[in-house]
Every structure is written in structure tokens, then in C-alpha cells.
Write a protein that holds these residues in place. Structure first.
Motif, PDB file in Angstrom:
ATOM      1  N   GLY A   1     -57.902 119.235  11.270  1.00  0.00           N
ATOM      2  CA  GLY A   1     -59.118 119.197  10.613  1.00  0.00           C
ATOM      3  C   GLY A   1     -59.393 117.885  10.334  1.00  0.00           C
ATOM      4  N   ASN A   2     -60.718 117.560  10.172  1.00  0.00           N
ATOM      5  CA  ASN A   2     -61.200 116.263  10.033  1.00  0.00           C
ATOM      6  C   ASN A   2     -61.929 116.270   8.605  1.00  0.00           C
ATOM      7  OD1 ASN A   2     -62.245 113.523  10.155  1.00  0.00           O
ATOM      8  ND2 ASN A   2     -64.193 114.504  10.334  1.00  0.00           N
ATOM      9  N   GLU A   3     -61.375 116.057   7.502  1.00  0.00           N
ATOM     10  CA  GLU A   3     -61.882 116.075   6.244  1.00  0.00           C
ATOM     11  C   GLU A   3     -63.093 114.980   6.272  1.00  0.00           C
ATOM     12  OE1 GLU A   3     -61.309 114.340   1.728  1.00  0.00           O
ATOM     13  OE2 GLU A   3     -59.289 114.631   2.979  1.00  0.00           O
ATOM     14  N   VAL A   4     -64.352 115.581   5.873  1.00  0.00           N
ATOM     15  CA  VAL A   4     -65.545 114.894   5.800  1.00  0.00           C
ATOM     16  C   VAL A   4     -65.716 114.170   4.205  1.00  0.00           C
ATOM     17  CG1 VAL A   4     -68.031 114.716   6.139  1.00  0.00           C
ATOM     18  CG2 VAL A   4     -66.529 116.244   7.557  1.00  0.00           C
ATOM     19  N   LYS A   5     -65.561 115.109   3.251  1.00  0.00           N
ATOM     20  CA  LYS A   5     -65.663 114.608   2.247  1.00  0.00           C
ATOM     21  C   LYS A   5     -65.077 115.823   1.113  1.00  0.00           C
ATOM     22  CE  LYS A   5     -70.586 115.523   2.099  1.00  0.00           C
ATOM     23  NZ  LYS A   5     -71.837 115.061   1.946  1.00  0.00           N
ATOM     24  N   SER A   6     -64.612 115.334  -0.111  1.00  0.00           N
ATOM     25  CA  SER A   6     -64.388 116.311  -1.110  1.00  0.00           C
ATOM     26  C   SER A   6     -65.640 116.506  -2.006  1.00  0.00           C
ATOM     27  CB  SER A   6     -63.384 115.659  -1.935  1.00  0.00           C
ATOM     28  OG  SER A   6     -63.165 116.520  -3.221  1.00  0.00           O
ATOM     29  N   LEU A   7     -65.910 117.776  -2.144  1.00  0.00           N
ATOM     30  CA  LEU A   7     -66.960 118.239  -3.341  1.00  0.00           C
ATOM     31  C   LEU A   7     -66.974 118.316  -4.583  1.00  0.00           C
ATOM     32  CD1 LEU A   7     -68.450 120.624  -0.378  1.00  0.00           C
ATOM     33  CD2 LEU A   7     -69.096 118.089  -0.758  1.00  0.00           C
ATOM     34  N   GLY A   8     -65.625 117.835  -5.158  1.00  0.00           N
ATOM     35  CA  GLY A   8     -65.424 118.062  -6.510  1.00  0.00           C
ATOM     36  C   GLY A   8     -64.444 119.450  -6.456  1.00  0.00           C
ATOM     37  N   ASP A   9     -65.171 120.361  -6.295  1.00  0.00           N
ATOM     38  CA  ASP A   9     -64.272 121.614  -6.464  1.00  0.00           C
ATOM     39  C   ASP A   9     -64.297 122.652  -5.169  1.00  0.00           C
ATOM     40  OD1 ASP A   9     -67.134 122.437  -6.296  1.00  0.00           O
ATOM     41  OD2 ASP A   9     -66.971 123.874  -7.877  1.00  0.00           O
TER      42      ASP A   9
ATOM     43  N   PHE B   1     -64.155 121.327  -0.318  1.00  0.00           N
ATOM     44  CA  PHE B   1     -64.337 120.273   0.501  1.00  0.00           C
ATOM     45  C   PHE B   1     -65.110 120.808   1.827  1.00  0.00           C
ATOM     46  CE2 PHE B   1     -60.052 119.184  -1.438  1.00  0.00           C
ATOM     47  CZ  PHE B   1     -60.061 117.842  -0.952  1.00  0.00           C
ATOM     48  N   LEU B   2     -65.522 119.726   2.472  1.00  0.00           N
ATOM     49  CA  LEU B   2     -66.089 120.219   3.833  1.00  0.00           C
ATOM     50  C   LEU B   2     -65.502 119.331   4.968  1.00  0.00           C
ATOM     51  CD1 LEU B   2     -68.644 120.147   5.725  1.00  0.00           C
ATOM     52  CD2 LEU B   2     -69.719 118.249   4.721  1.00  0.00           C
ATOM     53  N   ALA B   3     -65.171 119.994   5.985  1.00  0.00           N
ATOM     54  CA  ALA B   3     -64.306 119.616   6.973  1.00  0.00           C
ATOM     55  C   ALA B   3     -64.736 120.049   8.364  1.00  0.00           C
ATOM     56  CB  ALA B   3     -62.960 120.195   6.688  1.00  0.00           C
ATOM     57  N   THR B   4     -64.543 119.292   9.428  1.00  0.00           N
ATOM     58  CA  THR B   4     -64.908 119.978  10.766  1.00  0.00           C
ATOM     59  C   THR B   4     -63.741 120.055  11.637  1.00  0.00           C
ATOM     60  OG1 THR B   4     -65.356 117.538  11.461  1.00  0.00           O
ATOM     61  CG2 THR B   4     -67.264 118.779  10.590  1.00  0.00           C
ATOM     62  N   PHE B   5     -63.842 120.769  12.650  1.00  0.00           N
ATOM     63  CA  PHE B   5     -62.777 121.171  13.611  1.00  0.00           C
ATOM     64  C   PHE B   5     -63.288 121.057  14.994  1.00  0.00           C
ATOM     65  CE2 PHE B   5     -61.320 122.674   9.555  1.00  0.00           C
ATOM     66  CZ  PHE B   5     -59.906 122.968   9.613  1.00  0.00           C
ATOM     67  N   ASP B   6     -62.467 120.820  15.853  1.00  0.00           N
ATOM     68  CA  ASP B   6     -62.971 120.658  17.232  1.00  0.00           C
ATOM     69  C   ASP B   6     -62.881 122.189  17.901  1.00  0.00           C
ATOM     70  OD1 ASP B   6     -60.142 120.795  17.796  1.00  0.00           O
ATOM     71  OD2 ASP B   6     -60.086 118.962  18.977  1.00  0.00           O
ATOM     72  N   GLY B   7     -62.376 123.278  17.188  1.00  0.00           N
ATOM     73  CA  GLY B   7     -62.160 124.652  17.581  1.00  0.00           C
ATOM     74  C   GLY B   7     -62.207 125.568  16.510  1.00  0.00           C
ATOM     75  N   PRO B   8     -63.096 126.532  16.718  1.00  0.00           N
ATOM     76  CA  PRO B   8     -63.294 127.487  15.577  1.00  0.00           C
ATOM     77  C   PRO B   8     -61.977 128.404  15.028  1.00  0.00           C
ATOM     78  CG  PRO B   8     -64.188 128.350  17.627  1.00  0.00           C
ATOM     79  CD  PRO B   8     -63.551 127.035  17.779  1.00  0.00           C
TER      80      PRO B   8
END
Length: 437
Positions: free
Chosen positions: A324-332, A334-341
Motif C-alpha cells: 500500500g501507499n501511505e498518502v497521509k496520517s490523519l491523527g487517529d 490513515f489514508l492509503a491507496t492500493f493498485d488492487g482492491p
């Protein structure tokens, strides 16, 4: 981007490890600092993102200096041998002429190479570099203190906060730094390298650097004093100087990473980088600690901070595990993206299970759709949908959209219907499913 293969160039009797990635119109040779390890560059989301940025405008050639990382060990090389290694790597990579980026102690070698082989070096960039070793360790006491660290704590990662103070609370990065220390050099090798580097003084040859040069230094660099960069500018004819606020020494951490990288691209290509907006299909994952405010109040600031750090370590570990690609921490969360569900769902379920060991629960929401990639962020309706889905998830639950469910056939996942939900901002209700193993 697939991880680049590690290859070997023969330089005399020594094999020098190198990698090639990117497909830009210019070749860029990256000369690392005093230690490095090629494969570990890609194990940290922080450094991997930094490298990929260069791969957008250049064909990047990076290597481990002999005696470090994946290159041959052995006796300590002199600067001539190290310059031979750069030429050997360029020859193996099929590069006749390249821009050269020297980092920290690697800047001294890069500048010497530019002066000695102008036919192979089209331009030079020096980051956090110096002409004299005293810019790094001004006194013998400073050098002795660092040597003591190597003898007593090498591989602990404790020294990370000096090189990347902006990451002092990032435990995953600290662990990566510790592994990098251990993999790049043994304590004995590190001590020998520091002793060898203590003799560096290239101030007498810098007037012979005739290629276009950009010197970059942060004002409060905690490792190499800003005067080290200023001296380089004074001694290299027509060198440009870019001073950036901050105290991080390495170029891949700090609030100004993108600004500095943009400056390098503009200098090397002659044009400012275009605003990068790439539309791609991606799977978006949001995680959220359930009842985080109440938990923080019950624990108090200090204990909550420790718990949150442990939470972040687990999430980042699983993101790496499932690519997974960590986009950012949101404090409590995370937002992340993947190239496969499927990987996103397995990652979310693994995080949920692992986090329970901390005595807390998280929820997760996943959706697959088109997103806009902008430097260190993602935007688009798919991001908003995933954010709304996590808001519907119960403690310990991973909710996914029908799109995700339909795309993961055969992925050894099971789904329970949660019915159609009206998500804020969406005109039509959306079918949601709880994922499980």
C-alpha cells in the motif's frame, strides 16, 4: 513502478552494486552519503516517494559505494577509486554523460568527479554537502561523540533524530533507519569510514569545477553547518545557491522536500515542473480509531501519544507488507491507496486484527475508483466515497463498496451485506458490504 533490479558493475577487482529506474530525457547519477543500501531505499515510503519523484524527469542511476551496502567490502578506497566506481557504473548503465547529485559526504566525491571528468558530468547538484570535514564535525569532541555512538548504539536508529528531526515521532521511520545502519555497514566499517572521511578537504580543487552547479543547504542543518554549503558556493565558479529553511540534513525528509526537488528539476531540465495531476484507477483505504477522543481523554496525553505511535507502527508495517501507499496520517487514522482492491481488503483486515493487541479497535472503509494523484495527496470522488464508507463502519469492521466486492472474486474474502446506505454528498444510496476472511 516495479522495484528496480540490483546489478553489478566491475571496477577493477571490485563489484559495485547499482540500480536504474525512471525514464526521463536526462541521466542522473545519485551519489549517496557516507553509507547506503540500495534495496532499503525502497522499503521506506518516505525515501521511495522521494526517489520516484526523480524518476519522473530522469533516468536515475544510483549505487552503493564500495565498502557499503550491496557493493564489495574490503579495504578502504581512496577518492580516485571511488571516482573510478562512478565511471564503471555509468559505463555499465550505458550513460556517456549525466547530471550528478551528491548528498552530504557524497557531495565531496561528486564535486571531485565533476572537476576531474567534465566530459562525463553535464551538471552538478550538491545537497547538504561540504568542502571540509570540519563542516560536519567541527571539533575532535564532536567526532569522538559520534564514534562513541557507532561503538555503543550502531543499528539502534537513535541517531535518526539528528539527521531527520522532522521525523522524530515517526517510529516506523526510526526502525527503517536502524535497519539501514545495520545493513549498510558494520560498526567497524562505519568507524573506518568516518576516520577516512575526516581527511576530506576538497577546497583546493573546487575552482576547477566548470559545469553548471547548484548548491542546496538548509539554514539550520543539524549535521552539516550551513557555512559548509556557503563555502562551496564561494569556491565553485558561478555556482547557484538555494538556501531553504529547516534543520533536516537528508533531502528526503522535511517540510520542503517537494520545493527542493522542484528546484533540482528546474535546474537540471531548464523548466519548472508542471503541476502533476495524474488520473488513475486506485483503491482507497481509510482507517479510523474508534472513539479516539474518549480514549485519549481517559489515558492522558503521554500514554495516548505512546499508544498512537504503536498504532502508527502497525499500520505502516501492514501497508508495506501489502504494497500500500501511505498518502497521509490523519491523527487517529490513515489514508492509503492500493493498485488492487484485494490487497487493500486483506491489509485492512490484517490491521484491524493487529491493532486489537493494543486494546483499541479501528474501523476501515474501502472504495475503488478514479483518483487524481497530486504530489503527496490524492483527490477525487473515490476518496470522498471511501471517507464516507469508513464513517458507516462499526468497531473492528471493514466496509467496502459493491465495486470493491465485485473486483475481488477469488481473493479468499467473504462479504456480508450491510444494505444500501445514503452517504453524505452522494445522490444515490450505495450498497455496502462487510469484508472478512
Amino acid at each position: 513502478m516495479d522495484l528496480p533490479a540490483t546489478q553489478y558493475a566491475k571496477s577493477g577487482d571490485v563489484y559495485v552494486a547499482y540500480q536504474i529506474f525512471g525514464s526521463g530525457p536526462i541521466d542522473l547519477v545519485l551519489v549517496p552519503g557516507w553509507i547506503s543500501h540500495l534495496d532499503l531505499w525502497w522499503d521506506s515510503p518516505v525515501t521511495a516517494r522521494w526517489l520516484k519523484r526523480f524518476g519522473r524527469f530522469a533516468r536515475v542511476i544510483m549505487f552503493d559505494k564500495r565498502g557499503t551496502g550491496l557493493s564489495d567490502r574490503g579495504g578502504l578506497p581512496d577518492m580516485d577509486q571511488r571516482m573510478d566506481d562512478i565511471r564503471a557504473v555509468m559505463d555499465a548503465a550505458g550513460s556517456k554523460r549525466a547530471a550528478v547529485l551528491g548528498i552530504s559526504e557524497g557531495g565531496s566525491l561528486a564535486a571531485l568527479f565533476a572537476a576531474s571528468h567534465p566530459g562525463r558530468c553535464q551538471s552538478l547538484v550538491l545537497h547538504g554537502a561540504f568542502a571540509k570535514f570540519t563542516s560536519w564535525f567541527p571539533t575532535q569532541d564532536d567526532l569522538d561523540a559520534f564514534s562513541d555512538y557507532i561503538r555503543e548504539k550502531w543499528g539502534s536508529g537513535d541517531n535518526m533524530v539528528t539527521f531527520s528531526p522532522s521525523r522524530k515521532e515517526d517510529q516506523a521511520y526510526r526502525m527503517w533507519w536502524a535497519r539501514r545502519e545495520r545493513a549498510a555497514a558494520s560498526p567497524s566499517t562505519a568507524l573506518a569510514l568516518i576516520k577516512m572521511n575526516s581527511e576530506i578537504d576538497i577546497s583546493g580543487i573546487l575552482s576547477a569545477v566548470r559545469v553548471p552547479t547548484l548548491v542546496i543547504h538548509r539554514t539550520d542543518d543539524a549535521v552539516v553547518d550551513i557555512n559548509g554549503g556557503r563555502q562551496l558556493v564561494e569556491l565553485i565558479p558561478h555556482a547557484q545557491f538555494f538556501e531553504s529553511p529547516g534543520s533536516d540534513h537528508v533531502p528526503w525528509t522535511g517540510d520542503d522536500v517537494d520545493t527542493i526537488t522542484d528546484k533540482i528539476e528546474e535546474f537540471l531540465t531548464g523548466s519548472k515542473p508542471a503541476v502533476s495531476i495524474d488520473r488513475v484507477l486506485a483503491t482507497v483505504l481509510f482507517t479510523d480509531i474508534v472513539a479516539s477522543t474518549e480514549k485519549a481523554e481517559s489515558l492522558g496525553d503521554r500514554r495516548w501519544k505512546v499508544l498512537l505511535s504503536a498504532h502508527d507502527d502497525i499500520v505502516r508495517r501492514e501497508l508495506i507488507r501489502f504494497r500500500g501507499n501511505e498518502v497521509k496520517s490523519l491523527g487517529d487514522g490513515f489514508l492509503a491507496t492500493f493498485d488492487g482492491p484485494a490487497r487493500a481488503a486483506h491489509c485492512a483486515l490484517s490491521i484491524i486484527e493487529a491493532i486489537r493487541s493494543l486494546g483499541i479497535e479501528i474501523s476501515a472503509g474501502i472504495h475503488t475508483g478514479e483518483v487524481e494523484l497530486q504530489e503527496s495527496d490524492v483527490r477525487g470522488i473515490a476518496v470522498h466515497v471511501a471517507a464516507r464508507i469508513v464513517g458507516q463502519a462499526a468497531a473492528g469492521e471493514c466496509l467496502v463498496s459493491r465495486t470493491v466486492k465485485d473486483l475481488v472474486a477469488g481473493a479468499e474474502l467473504r462479504f456480508s451485506e450491510r444494505g444500501k446506505q445514503q452517504l453524505k454528498g452522494l445522490a444515490e444510496p450505495m450498497e455496502l458490504f462487510a469484508a472478512g476472511l
